[in-house]
Enzyme design. Structure first.
Site, PDB file in Angstrom:
ATOM      1  N   GLY A  31       3.048  -5.333   8.166  1.00 41.62           N
ATOM      2  CA  GLY A  31       4.466  -4.960   6.891  1.00 41.62           C
ATOM      3  C   GLY A  31       3.733  -6.039   5.832  1.00 41.62           C
ATOM      4  CG  ASP A  32       6.136  -8.229   4.930  1.00 45.54           C
ATOM      5  OD1 ASP A  32       7.921  -8.260   4.168  1.00 45.54           O
ATOM      6  OD2 ASP A  32       6.171  -8.995   5.990  1.00 45.54           O
TER       7      ASP A  32
ATOM      8  CE  LYS B  22       5.687  -0.734   3.512  1.00 49.85           C
ATOM      9  NZ  LYS B  22       4.572  -2.032   4.151  1.00 49.85           N
TER      10      LYS B  22
ATOM     11  N   GLY C 186      11.639  -5.150   3.643  1.00 52.08           N
ATOM     12  CA  GLY C 186      12.036  -5.337   2.155  1.00 52.08           C
ATOM     13  C   GLY C 186      10.548  -5.266   1.226  1.00 52.08           C
ATOM     14  CG  HIS C 187       9.282  -2.026   0.615  1.00 53.27           C
ATOM     15  ND1 HIS C 187       9.435  -0.684   0.181  1.00 53.27           N
ATOM     16  CD2 HIS C 187       9.309  -2.500   1.493  1.00 53.27           C
ATOM     17  CE1 HIS C 187       8.703  -0.223   1.555  1.00 53.27           C
ATOM     18  NE2 HIS C 187       8.637  -1.417   2.211  1.00 53.27           N
TER      19      HIS C 187
ATOM     20  CD  GLN D 104       9.732  -1.897   9.224  1.00 46.52           C
ATOM     21  OE1 GLN D 104       9.711  -0.385   9.530  1.00 46.52           O
ATOM     22  NE2 GLN D 104      10.650  -2.515   8.985  1.00 46.52           N
TER      23      GLN D 104
ATOM     24  CB  ALA E 236      11.057  -8.975   0.951  1.00 47.27           C
TER      25      ALA E 236
END
Ligand code: IMP
Ligand code: MG
Length: 330
Positions: free
Chosen positions: A12-13, A16, A42-43, A175, A247
């Site tokens: 993740g992170d 994306k 959290g994007h 994720q 985030a």
């Protein structure tokens, strides 16, 4: 229909949100679909110079593209409504653009209460695990059963397989491969399918897939309870320079060098056609170019140029690689 899929190859992170935002700007897409997870995601997206963090709402809204939370997702309705309000208050128009697939599942107060006591995995405490468990136990709550959601509900089959106008849909994941329920380091995983295969579950016929955008950072981060970061001082520096704090939860992300074996495996399993390697600006500032392998053996590659060449040599030919050096774009 035509489907492009964005998939995170790490934990993740990896960026994306940035990739989705960049691809959607082209105006080529009729739909943007979130295919897994809930508001554990959290994007971070920079839109016209301003920073936004989204949890549920797909990035299509930033460019006026119809945005659907797919049937592979779980939704916290308080967060959903709050997020729409927050986006609209900052000029990002959601009315008539945001939809939820009828088969998406609802994260209930009971799910949240249960997840809030997690000590073992280090979850985001957003009720994900209990919501997916109840889905599979066939006692979950589907979005289609909630009367006040009526104006948001869509049938994803009718949306994507419409005979009058061909859908060109961007599928945005949450994720990543290292957190995937089947491919991650179980039990330190999330409860959904974070892979290309997971995207397919949202109504994509195999032959409709055009591009698979794999996203990774040039180092790794992980949030959760397993030990991931070795004690090296350099990782505190990377955390600071890279602003590696969650985030969603604000937790410090554990950092480590890029695991080239994991990247390779994730690129193969997900059928990646385009690879974005993010945060090159961060490693450049720290000026240490190191990768590791599955045995935790460290390889010093000395320079940015050699790092790029090393990654290219490990990733199969035919995959287009983009080294990204800005949080704003690819
Ligand atoms: P859960 O998805 O909240 O159940 O958390 C399971 C694991 O996935 C924990 O290690 C979380 O920190 C991690 N996780 C969940 N969502 C994200 C995300 O969007 N980015 C990074 N880690 C995540
Ligand atoms: Mg994130």
């Amino acid at each position: 229909m035509i489907a492009d899929i964005i998939v995170d190859l790490q934990y993740g992170d990896s960026g994306k949100g940035k990739v989705a935002h960049t691809l959607l700007e082209s105006g080529d897409y009729t739909h943007c679909v979130r295919y897994n997870g809930g508001c554990n995601a959290g994007h971070t997206i920079y839109h016209k110079g301003e920073k936004f963090v989204t949890h549920h709402i797909p990035a299509g809204v930033f460019w006026g593209v119809k945005s659907i939370i797919g049937p592979g997702c779980v939704v916290n309705l308080d967060t959903f409504y709050r997020e729409i309000k927050a986006l609209e208050s900052r000029g990002v128009f959601c009315e008539g653009l945001v939809f939820i697939a009828k088969g998406a599942h609802i994260i209930t107060a009971t799910h949240l209460a249960e997840d809030s006591t997690d000590q073992k995995i280090g979850t985001t405490k957003r009720g994900n695990g209990p919501a997916y468990r109840d889905k599979y136990a066939r006692k979950g709550v589907r979005a289609e059963t909630i009367p006040h959601l009526e104006k948001y509900l869509v049938d994803i089959y009718e949306e994507l397989h419409n005979e009058e106008h061909e859908a060109v849909a961007l599928f945005e994941g949450a994720q990543g491969f290292g957190l995937d329920i089947d491919w991650g380091d179980y039990p330190y995983v999330t409860s959904s399918h974070c892979t290309t295969a997971g995207a397919m579950l949202n109504g994509i016929p195999p032959k409709a897939v055009r591009h698979v955008w794999g996203v990774a950072k040039c180092y790794e981060t992980y949030v959760g309870n397993k030990e991931f970061e070795t004690s090296a001082q350099i990782f505190s520096q990377i955390r600071d320079v890279g602003e590696e704090y969650g985030a969603t939860t604000g937790r410090a992300r554990q950092c480590n060098w890029l695991n080239i074996d994991l990247l390779k495996k994730a690129a193969i399993i997900n059928g990646v056609t385009n690879l974005v390697v993010s945060k090159m600006d961060v490693l450049r500032q720290v000026d240490e170019w190191v990768v590791r392998d599955d045995n935790d053996t460290i390889h010093r590659v000395h320079s940015e140029d050699m790092f790029r060449r090393f990654v290219k040599s490990q990733i199969s030919e035919g995959i287009a690689i983009y080294f990204s050096e800005s949080p704003h774009t690819i």
